[in-house]
Scaffold this motif. Structure first.
Motif, PDB file in Angstrom:
ATOM      1  N   THR A  40      -9.307   6.455 -15.584  1.00 12.84           N
ATOM      2  CA  THR A  40      -9.257   5.412 -16.612  1.00 12.84           C
ATOM      3  C   THR A  40      -8.158   5.827 -17.575  1.00 12.84           C
ATOM      4  N   ASP A  41      -7.778   4.921 -18.458  1.00 10.89           N
ATOM      5  CA  ASP A  41      -6.754   5.314 -19.430  1.00 10.89           C
ATOM      6  C   ASP A  41      -7.245   6.470 -20.295  1.00 10.89           C
ATOM      7  N   GLN A  42      -8.552   6.528 -20.591  1.00 10.61           N
ATOM      8  CA  GLN A  42      -9.091   7.604 -21.416  1.00 10.61           C
ATOM      9  C   GLN A  42      -9.122   8.949 -20.690  1.00 10.61           C
ATOM     10  N   THR A  43      -9.281   8.941 -19.360  1.00  7.24           N
ATOM     11  CA  THR A  43      -9.336  10.211 -18.637  1.00  7.24           C
ATOM     12  C   THR A  43      -7.952  10.690 -18.209  1.00  7.24           C
ATOM     13  N   ASP A  77       1.925   1.729 -22.440  1.00  3.36           N
ATOM     14  CA  ASP A  77       0.852   0.913 -21.862  1.00  3.36           C
ATOM     15  C   ASP A  77       1.183   0.465 -20.444  1.00  3.36           C
ATOM     16  N   GLU A  78       2.420   0.008 -20.235  1.00  2.00           N
ATOM     17  CA  GLU A  78       2.830  -0.432 -18.907  1.00  2.00           C
ATOM     18  C   GLU A  78       2.820   0.739 -17.921  1.00  2.00           C
ATOM     19  N   ALA A  79       3.305   1.889 -18.358  1.00  2.00           N
ATOM     20  CA  ALA A  79       3.329   3.072 -17.502  1.00  2.00           C
ATOM     21  C   ALA A  79       1.916   3.485 -17.106  1.00  2.00           C
ATOM     22  N   LEU A  80       1.031   3.539 -18.071  1.00  2.00           N
ATOM     23  CA  LEU A  80      -0.345   3.938 -17.788  1.00  2.00           C
ATOM     24  C   LEU A  80      -0.998   2.978 -16.794  1.00  2.00           C
ATOM     25  N   ALA A  81      -0.756   1.682 -16.948  1.00  3.27           N
ATOM     26  CA  ALA A  81      -1.309   0.699 -16.010  1.00  3.27           C
ATOM     27  C   ALA A  81      -0.789   0.937 -14.593  1.00  3.27           C
ATOM     28  N   LEU A  82       0.493   1.241 -14.457  1.00  2.68           N
ATOM     29  CA  LEU A  82       1.059   1.511 -13.135  1.00  2.68           C
ATOM     30  C   LEU A  82       0.463   2.777 -12.529  1.00  2.68           C
ATOM     31  N   LEU A  83       0.320   3.820 -13.327  1.00  2.00           N
ATOM     32  CA  LEU A  83      -0.238   5.076 -12.832  1.00  2.00           C
ATOM     33  C   LEU A  83      -1.691   4.916 -12.396  1.00  2.00           C
ATOM     34  N   LEU A  84      -2.451   4.128 -13.142  1.00  2.86           N
ATOM     35  CA  LEU A  84      -3.850   3.879 -12.769  1.00  2.86           C
ATOM     36  C   LEU A  84      -3.942   3.075 -11.478  1.00  2.86           C
ATOM     37  N   ALA A  85      -3.016   2.151 -11.285  1.00  2.00           N
ATOM     38  CA  ALA A  85      -3.023   1.310 -10.093  1.00  2.00           C
ATOM     39  C   ALA A  85      -2.546   2.067  -8.856  1.00  2.00           C
ATOM     40  N   ASP A  86      -1.650   3.050  -9.040  1.00  2.00           N
ATOM     41  CA  ASP A  86      -1.083   3.781  -7.906  1.00  2.00           C
ATOM     42  C   ASP A  86      -0.956   5.261  -8.264  1.00  2.00           C
TER      43      ASP A  86
END
Length: 141
Positions: A40-43, A77-86
């Motif tokens: 998750t973004d928090q972890t 925010d965009e980077a974190l979303a990409l990292l969580l997705a892949d």
């Protein structure tokens, strides 16, 4: 010595060399699969600390190498979303000792942080041999 939670890409030769260095220094490793961990973004975010966003990324990831993802052009925010997705995009390894978390394996930083028995020469983050085929990508089901 330290107890290190070490998130790796299974089968990665670079991560194997990094784990060997930590074990030689007497550290106890708790090895986890970076790709199968539910992030998750928090972890995930604490592993990056104050590093610039571009340094959060594995520059050898297929999407980065192909130009589909440009880490230098992303906001947090965009980077974190990409990292969580892949998770293949995440710079490895991720390591946690107590309440301190880091990404990547800069031998000097790791030695200063928790100690190494020896500091290896050269890049310890990349593939061990130039031109080596990418590490295998385990199947996720």
């Amino acid at each position: 010595m330290a107890e290190v939670v070490f998130y790796e890409k299974p089968g990665c030769a670079g991560n194997a060399r990094q784990k060997k260095l930590l074990e030689e220094a007497g550290h106890r490793l708790i090895v986890r699969d970076l790709l199968s961990t539910v992030w998750t973004d928090q972890t995930l975010r604490p592993f990056f600390g104050a590093r610039p966003v571009a340094e959060w990324f594995n520059r050898s990831a297929p999407a980065v190498k192909s130009g589909a993802v440009d880490p230098d052009a992303l906001g947090e925010d965009e980077a974190l979303a990409l990292l969580l997705a892949d998770p293949l995009l995440i710079r490895r390894p991720l390591m946690r000792v107590g309440d301190q978390s880091v990404c990547g394996f800069d031998a000097d930083m790791v030695d200063d942080w928790i100690g190494l028995a020896r500091r290896p020469a050269g890049d310890i983050e990349g593939c061990p041999k130039p031109g080596m085929a990418p590490c295998p990508v385990p199947l996720r089901g």
